[in-house]
Design a protein around this motif. Sequence first.
Motif, PDB file in Angstrom:
ATOM      1  N   UNK A 241     -54.805 -62.611  77.863  1.00 44.86           N
ATOM      2  CA  UNK A 241     -55.290 -62.349  76.639  1.00 44.86           C
ATOM      3  C   UNK A 241     -54.133 -62.277  75.621  1.00 44.86           C
ATOM      4  N   UNK A 242     -54.603 -62.347  74.280  1.00 51.30           N
ATOM      5  CA  UNK A 242     -53.597 -61.969  73.039  1.00 51.30           C
ATOM      6  C   UNK A 242     -54.352 -61.151  72.157  1.00 51.30           C
ATOM      7  N   UNK A 243     -54.139 -59.566  72.361  1.00 54.36           N
ATOM      8  CA  UNK A 243     -52.821 -59.470  73.239  1.00 54.36           C
ATOM      9  C   UNK A 243     -53.332 -59.028  74.660  1.00 54.36           C
ATOM     10  N   UNK A 244     -52.222 -58.727  75.424  1.00 55.70           N
ATOM     11  CA  UNK A 244     -52.609 -58.756  76.894  1.00 55.70           C
ATOM     12  C   UNK A 244     -52.983 -57.201  77.448  1.00 55.70           C
ATOM     13  N   UNK A 245     -52.773 -57.098  78.725  1.00 53.56           N
ATOM     14  CA  UNK A 245     -53.210 -55.739  78.939  1.00 53.56           C
ATOM     15  C   UNK A 245     -52.541 -54.618  78.640  1.00 53.56           C
ATOM     16  N   UNK A 246     -51.457 -54.620  78.380  1.00 52.72           N
ATOM     17  CA  UNK A 246     -50.947 -53.269  77.954  1.00 52.72           C
ATOM     18  C   UNK A 246     -50.486 -53.332  76.583  1.00 52.72           C
ATOM     19  N   UNK A 247     -50.884 -52.358  75.648  1.00 52.75           N
ATOM     20  CA  UNK A 247     -50.718 -52.034  74.451  1.00 52.75           C
ATOM     21  C   UNK A 247     -50.651 -50.710  73.917  1.00 52.75           C
ATOM     22  N   UNK A 248     -49.992 -50.397  72.921  1.00 54.44           N
ATOM     23  CA  UNK A 248     -49.792 -48.845  72.578  1.00 54.44           C
ATOM     24  C   UNK A 248     -50.638 -48.741  71.319  1.00 54.44           C
ATOM     25  N   UNK A 249     -51.886 -48.941  71.587  1.00 53.52           N
ATOM     26  CA  UNK A 249     -53.003 -48.767  70.503  1.00 53.52           C
ATOM     27  C   UNK A 249     -54.216 -48.643  71.292  1.00 53.52           C
ATOM     28  N   UNK A 250     -55.649 -48.237  70.720  1.00 48.09           N
ATOM     29  CA  UNK A 250     -56.636 -48.273  71.248  1.00 48.09           C
ATOM     30  C   UNK A 250     -57.517 -49.316  71.204  1.00 48.09           C
ATOM     31  N   UNK A 251     -58.002 -49.607  72.259  1.00 49.50           N
ATOM     32  CA  UNK A 251     -58.906 -51.151  72.557  1.00 49.50           C
ATOM     33  C   UNK A 251     -60.320 -50.730  72.041  1.00 49.50           C
ATOM     34  N   UNK A 252     -60.511 -50.602  70.600  1.00 48.09           N
ATOM     35  CA  UNK A 252     -61.654 -50.442  69.992  1.00 48.09           C
ATOM     36  C   UNK A 252     -62.573 -51.545  70.395  1.00 48.09           C
ATOM     37  N   UNK A 253     -63.932 -51.281  70.751  1.00 45.99           N
ATOM     38  CA  UNK A 253     -64.690 -52.410  71.197  1.00 45.99           C
ATOM     39  C   UNK A 253     -65.803 -52.429  70.291  1.00 45.99           C
ATOM     40  N   UNK A 254     -66.496 -53.651  69.948  1.00 45.22           N
ATOM     41  CA  UNK A 254     -67.862 -53.837  69.228  1.00 45.22           C
ATOM     42  C   UNK A 254     -67.538 -54.885  67.946  1.00 45.22           C
ATOM     43  N   UNK A 255     -68.427 -54.837  67.039  1.00 47.29           N
ATOM     44  CA  UNK A 255     -68.711 -55.464  65.764  1.00 47.29           C
ATOM     45  C   UNK A 255     -67.916 -54.505  64.917  1.00 47.29           C
ATOM     46  N   UNK A 256     -66.634 -54.566  64.897  1.00 46.41           N
ATOM     47  CA  UNK A 256     -65.814 -53.634  64.045  1.00 46.41           C
ATOM     48  C   UNK A 256     -65.564 -54.004  62.325  1.00 46.41           C
ATOM     49  N   UNK A 257     -66.117 -54.929  61.986  1.00 47.58           N
ATOM     50  CA  UNK A 257     -66.147 -55.306  60.560  1.00 47.58           C
ATOM     51  C   UNK A 257     -67.201 -55.981  60.342  1.00 47.58           C
ATOM     52  N   UNK A 258     -67.494 -56.249  58.994  1.00 46.06           N
ATOM     53  CA  UNK A 258     -68.814 -56.484  58.298  1.00 46.06           C
ATOM     54  C   UNK A 258     -69.317 -57.814  59.012  1.00 46.06           C
ATOM     55  N   UNK A 259     -70.688 -57.956  58.842  1.00 45.50           N
ATOM     56  CA  UNK A 259     -71.449 -59.115  59.440  1.00 45.50           C
ATOM     57  C   UNK A 259     -72.150 -59.492  58.281  1.00 45.50           C
TER      58      UNK A 259
END
Length: 613
Positions: free
Chosen positions: A187-205
Amino acid sequence: MKNHFFLSFLFLAITSISVAQENLIINVYNRESQSLNGHWKYIVDPYENGYYNYRLEPFDKQENPDKAAFFMNSKLDNNYELLEYNFDKSDSISVPGDWNTQKENLFYYEGTVWYKKSFDYQIRKKSNRVFVYFEASNYQTEVYFNGKKLGMHVGGFTPFNFEITSFIKEKENFLVVKVDNKRKKEGVPTLNTDWWNYGGLTRDVKLIETSENFIEDYFIQLDPKNNKSIKGNIVLNGKNITGKKVEIKIPELGINKTYTSDDGGMVSFEIPSNKITYWSVENPFLYKVSISSDEDVIEDQIGFRSIKTENSNILLNGKKVYLKGISIHEESPIRGGRGHSKEDAKQLLEWAKELGCNYVRLAHYPHNEHMLRLADKMGMLVWEENPVYWTISWENEETFLNAKNQLTEVINRDKNRASVIIWSMANETPVSDARNSFLTRLANLTRQLDPTRLISAALEQSNYQNNPNIRTIDDPFAEVVDVLSFNQYIGWYDGLVDKCSNISWKITQNKPVLISEFGAGAKQGLHGDKEARWTEEYQENLYVETLKMVDKIEQIQGFSPWVLVDFRSPRRILPEIQDGFNRKGLISEDGKKKKAFFVLQDYYKKKTSASKK
């Protein structure tokens, strides 16, 4: 095809099925729309039972999908049927928003969540077209409308849209979205990051209604080779787009020009003007620009400015500019979690302004469009970054196509924003032949899409001629970028603070230098000796000594310390200190300023005073 000046809207062929979506409609910000924000029904589906049958065959590959497929939003016809889901009886969740901070049981969840929104819609004109537009969804998103699959999108921070004209009804429409935030090695980013992997519809639809033939895209900028000329391109979308009249108006410049679209529905133009007020940090002047065709009209607020390098200098409108910056993560300072509102962006940028910044690094992914629009108005220069981070799968072509697509999307969204001066290709990526090739291909793409801005990346550094007290940039990608940048943590990961007085840099490339990160962790309110880690005094002292050290770098043209506000990271687990937060912020997650904030603020004030002399 004609040799158009700008190629940003020419979506390069994407062969990867993982990024199959439609051309992006730009400037949705100023288009008439109907929001789909609010409460959506949701179902957590870690085994993806709503997507696969028990033989692991996708329901959406079937000619007549089973009612068990969640995207069918099925209802029972009688009490004898077996149906093991019901959106209408399921819990609700707010959109936009991450699921992690809304639902306690989903705080660490990584996997699939299904969203469903029902709505009515009346098309204003029979010949009009309707699109559903997502500002962002993390990470892999499958979109279904009234039981039909529209497509998919990969990437958690860039917008995408699908046309729903042929499926929409006046009553009882339902939009079902499968969102999967599982991290992947490729993936981009890959497995290891130093921030939270927030899931979901995170911006406006939202729903966008357009005319049958509409203005899909445009790039209007100051000619980088002639600051007395405005150049650009416009592209139409539709079945009848050849030979169409397209009008451009910039009333404050007295510009009112009409052009005719070519066989591809494109218009190229060049308009000389001796009256241009250039956008700058001190005077962030935005022109009202109107583009109209026979069927459509769109307005934007665009600033005209030039950004170049000359030897070790960065030139804004031909004048040297020192980038007094700070790095920012997109976390809400108001409610926590992923930031998404205009108020979130405004607070972060106002804190940066209070700090004395004229520049922000938006790390490590594209932020919400609010950030760029407000930066335009506030006179804040911006570094935008593609989430190519740490240990990407450099030799995987699918990974490259994914990175290419995300980069293309953010450039297309923000190419008319005067505040954006740097496109960053990557952050802290280890040198290898595969990595160098990967990043060079991205840089070449960027220059094709946008020849008006600078390219950089957080590069690797090493000891100069094996001397541990002299550092240099020994990274092949340094030959490709316009601006040399690197992250350094002397006094935190590299020795203690007193080491700063022993380190110097020998930069051999004749290019401007930015330090893209430096900093130290501190728990707000924890006080003690300046040599005691995690105290505000330690962080304060590191800033004092680091600023002395970086001032000695001959080519230094600014920096963006890490980071404005403490942010969530699952890597940061030290009890009573980190508690799930990266503590390098100058401001705590609840808005309290640490002592180092005022050290940097004072430094930037002195820089401002010195520049006025």
